[in-house]
Design an enzyme around this catalytic site. Structure first.
Site, short mmCIF file in Angstrom:
data_model
loop_
_atom_site.label_atom_id
_atom_site.label_comp_id
_atom_site.label_asym_id
_atom_site.label_seq_id
_atom_site.Cartn_x
_atom_site.Cartn_y
_atom_site.Cartn_z
N CYS A 6 -5.82 -2.63 3.90
CA CYS A 6 -5.83 -3.98 3.34
C CYS A 6 -6.13 -5.03 4.42
O CYS A 6 -5.89 -4.81 5.61
CB CYS A 6 -4.45 -4.24 2.75
N ASP A 130 6.43 -3.13 -1.07
CA ASP A 130 6.22 -3.71 0.26
C ASP A 130 7.57 -4.21 0.79
O ASP A 130 8.54 -4.33 0.04
CB ASP A 130 5.22 -4.88 0.13
O1 LIG Z 1 -1.95 -9.38 4.47
C1 LIG Z 1 -1.78 -10.57 4.17
O2 LIG Z 1 -2.03 -11.49 4.96
C2 LIG Z 1 -1.21 -10.91 2.81
C3 LIG Z 1 -1.00 -12.26 2.51
C4 LIG Z 1 -0.48 -12.62 1.28
C5 LIG Z 1 -0.20 -11.64 0.34
C6 LIG Z 1 -0.41 -10.29 0.64
C7 LIG Z 1 -0.91 -9.91 1.86
N1 LIG Z 1 -1.08 -8.56 2.20
C8 LIG Z 1 -0.82 -7.52 1.26
C9 LIG Z 1 -1.00 -6.12 1.63
O3 LIG Z 1 -1.40 -5.32 0.77
C10 LIG Z 1 -0.58 -5.55 2.95
O4 LIG Z 1 -1.37 -4.44 3.21
C11 LIG Z 1 0.89 -5.12 2.84
O5 LIG Z 1 1.65 -6.28 2.77
C12 LIG Z 1 1.33 -4.30 4.05
O6 LIG Z 1 1.15 -5.01 5.24
P1 LIG Z 1 1.60 -4.39 6.65
O7 LIG Z 1 3.09 -4.40 6.71
O8 LIG Z 1 0.99 -5.29 7.67
O9 LIG Z 1 1.00 -3.01 6.72
#
Ligand SMILES: O=C(O)c1ccccc1NCC(=O)[C@H](O)[C@H](O)COP(=O)(O)O
Length: 208
Positions: A6, A130
């Protein structure tokens, strides 16, 4: 296993990440995110992708009209709702979007949050769990409490997200047994700039 990477912002990286093994790519349509991309950027990034790679737009508290327009203009195959969208909203959105995958993200800090999943499953295709963070909606790099997920068996497929990295992903998958995983900051140089070596290492670990 389904692997969604993502927060893609660069066309070159989207193709490289698909070639490394990602089955889905996520594009952040939340303007406050450092990983935000415009419709034009999504078009550029999905244009050269193999057909079998899912293209997911990530939204938070956007209107049905806004989401539908973005899907139509950018060639997304799915949407991920990462805000406070209700089950009724998911149901209405599904009616509007037809054959587009709907993923509802829940940010989990307690069993109470986890129990909300049951209210959504009949209106969505996929659930995503999440980590909860008081200031950030996603891409936080924080893990959620995997212990809580030991007996989690929703009536739809689900993805584990939150703080996954090449180092902890095998332990997470073995412990929690999700249908798929979603990663962002754990395979980044900085927000929106993926580290292809880390992505390659991720797939190596998963295959091993
Ligand atoms: O990634 C962002 O900036 C974000 C902003 C607002 C809403 C959702 C967002 N990301 C969503 C995702 O699917 C991420 O992959 C998920 O939160 C996992 O993130 P991480 O902990 O960094 O792997």
């Amino acid at each position: 296993m389904r692997v969604k990477i993502c927060g893609i912002t660069q066309p070159k990286q989207s193709v490289a990440i698909a070639n490394l093994g990602a089955t889905a790519l996520g594009f952040i349509c939340v303007p406050s995110s450092p990983r935000y991309v415009t419709i034009e950027q999504i078009q550029g990034a999905v244009g050269q992708l193999p057909k079998n790679v899912d293209r997911i737009g990530v939204f938070a508290n956007s209107s049905i009209a806004e989401i539908s327009q973005t899907v139509k203009d950018s060639g997304l195959t799915g949407v991920q709702l990462h805000g406070d969208e209700s089950p009724d909203f998911c149901s209405l959105l599904g009616e509007n979007l037809g054959n587009i995958e709907i993923i509802k993200a829940l940010r989990v800090r307690s069993f109470e949050d986890l129990n909300l999943a049951a209210n959504y499953t009949k209106y969505i295709d996929t659930l995503l769990l999440d980590a909860y963070h008081p200031q950030q909606l996603g891409g936080t790099g924080h893990t959620l409490d995997w212990e809580m997920l030991q007996n989690f068996e929703p009536s739809c497929p689900w993805l584990l997200a939150g703080g996954l990295t090449p180092d902890n992903v095998v332990a997470a998958v073995n412990q929690v047994k999700p249908d798929g995983i979603d990663l962002s900051s754990g395979v980044e140089v900085k927000p929106g700039d993926k580290d292809l070596d880390k992505v390659a290492l991720l797939f190596k670990k998963l295959r091993g």
